[in-house]
Write an enzyme that holds these catalytic residues in place. Structure first.
Site, PDB file in Angstrom:
ATOM      1  N   LYS A 259      -1.164   5.715   8.295  1.00 19.06           N
ATOM      2  CA  LYS A 259      -0.464   5.981   7.039  1.00 19.06           C
ATOM      3  C   LYS A 259      -1.462   6.039   5.880  1.00 19.06           C
ATOM      4  O   LYS A 259      -1.404   6.944   5.027  1.00 19.06           O
ATOM      5  CB  LYS A 259       0.581   4.897   6.765  1.00 19.06           C
ATOM      6  CG  LYS A 259       1.349   5.064   5.451  1.00 19.06           C
ATOM      7  CD  LYS A 259       2.034   3.778   5.017  1.00 19.06           C
ATOM      8  CE  LYS A 259       1.029   2.792   4.429  1.00 19.06           C
ATOM      9  NZ  LYS A 259       1.673   1.611   3.811  1.00 19.06           N
TER      10      LYS A 259
ATOM     11  N   LYS B 122      -7.348   1.193  -3.211  1.00 15.68           N
ATOM     12  CA  LYS B 122      -7.002   0.789  -1.845  1.00 15.68           C
ATOM     13  C   LYS B 122      -7.299   1.921  -0.862  1.00 15.68           C
ATOM     14  O   LYS B 122      -7.785   1.693   0.251  1.00 15.68           O
ATOM     15  CB  LYS B 122      -5.528   0.389  -1.770  1.00 15.68           C
ATOM     16  CG  LYS B 122      -5.044  -0.008  -0.348  1.00 15.68           C
ATOM     17  CD  LYS B 122      -5.842  -1.197   0.218  1.00 15.68           C
ATOM     18  CE  LYS B 122      -5.475  -1.516   1.657  1.00 15.68           C
ATOM     19  NZ  LYS B 122      -4.177  -2.163   1.803  1.00 15.68           N
TER      20      LYS B 122
ATOM     21  N   SER C   9       0.860  -1.192   0.000  1.00 15.93           N
ATOM     22  CA  SER C   9       0.000   0.000   0.000  1.00 15.93           C
ATOM     23  C   SER C   9       0.893   1.236   0.000  1.00 15.93           C
ATOM     24  O   SER C   9       1.630   1.475   0.960  1.00 15.93           O
ATOM     25  CB  SER C   9      -0.906   0.004   1.237  1.00 15.93           C
ATOM     26  OG  SER C   9      -1.822  -1.074   1.181  1.00 15.93           O
TER      27      SER C   9
END
Length: 283
Positions: free
Chosen positions: A233, A165, A91
């Site tokens: 994050k 995502k 990711s």
């Protein structure tokens, strides 16, 4: 088809096992010891990226973040053979996917960003949701490899996998928060939260996060499957991506602040269902 995988941690290790059931596989990890045990599945353990890249048609990476992905791409570009497809399943920021795509195109190779959802359980069962961005021909070349790990979908051009995502993580983060509020409301008003989950089963409020994360909240089980620091994050990347397009995401901003509070309070390595603790402690 010969496949290589870079990164055999919590996710990469079981992903490698599933790939090896169908393909000849080599693996590389910066800490060699983390690959121990994979040899039992007829996986070749490599000491260098050069040995992993040799005669390899598809290279997959599952790494902690942007810095590690860029470093690996800049190293492996010196060894990767023409026509190889590199699939990054980490990711990262959309800009990282774009940069990697450009670097490998210059080497006559291809890059697909294909982050996943499903966690370690999905990695083990081979049922990961795989969101891919990149050239259609490259995706079709690696689709059967990705199918060894889950359910791949080409969402759009380069970067689209990472955008998907981020969208996934909006829904996951917001839903964890909603489930936490529901569990807390039950507990504080004398309703059995376990029976609440059973009562809404099959209704519009039902879902994997309610069933899985909700149960962990009830059990006060905050052992990490997905860490708070990782979700923070993701929320940071979501808001950066939105800002670049002039988009306001107020609910995502609220969830970002909650994950930041958890990390600042020393819970960065707890499971993201510990959002329950952050909401419980609000005055």
């Amino acid at each position: 088809m010969k496949v290589g995988i870079i990164g055999t941690g919590l996710m990469g290790f079981p992903m490698a096992i599933n790939i090896a059931k169908k393909f000849e596989l080599k693996s590389f990890n910066r800490t060699f010891e983390k690959m121990k045990g994979l040899e039992k599945y007829k996986i070749t353990l490599c000491n260098t990226l050069e040995s992993l890249s040799k005669e390899t048609d598809v290279i997959i990476s599952m790494l902690p973040g942007d810095k590690e992905v860029i470093e690996i791409i800049n190293q492996i570009k010196n060894f990767i053979k023409s026509g190889t497809v590199f699939v990054d399943m980490s990711s990262t920021k959309v800009s990282t996917a774009n940069e990697c795509y450009k670097i490998l195109k210059e080497k006559n190779s291809n890059f697909i960003d294909a982050p996943v959802s499903g966690g370690p359980e999905g990695a083990k069962s081979g049922s990961l949701a795989i969101m891919a961005g990149g050239d259609k021909d490259a995706f079709l070349k690696v689709k059967n490899v990705l199918e060894a790990m889950g359910n791949p979908t080409l969402v759009g051009p380069n970067g689209s996998g990472q955008v998907s995502k981020l969208c996934n993580q909006i829904i996951v983060g917001v839903t964890i928060g909603a489930v936490a509020e529901a569990i807390i409301l039950c507990e504080k008003n004398g309703a059995d939260p376990n029976k609440f989950i059973a009562a809404v089963s099959g209704g519009f409020a039902d879902g994997k996060i309610l069933q899985n994360h909700g149960q962990r909240m009830i059990d006060k089980d905050f052992v990490a499957r997905g860490k708070n620091i990782t979700h923070l994050k993701d929320m940071n990347n979501i808001l950066e991506c939105a800002s670049q397009k002039g988009i306001k995401l107020p609910i995502s901003k609220l969830i970002q602040n909650m994950f930041k509070n958890l990390c600042d309070s020393g819970f960065e390595n707890d499971d993201h269902c510990s959002l329950y603790k952050e909401i419980s402690n609000l005055k």
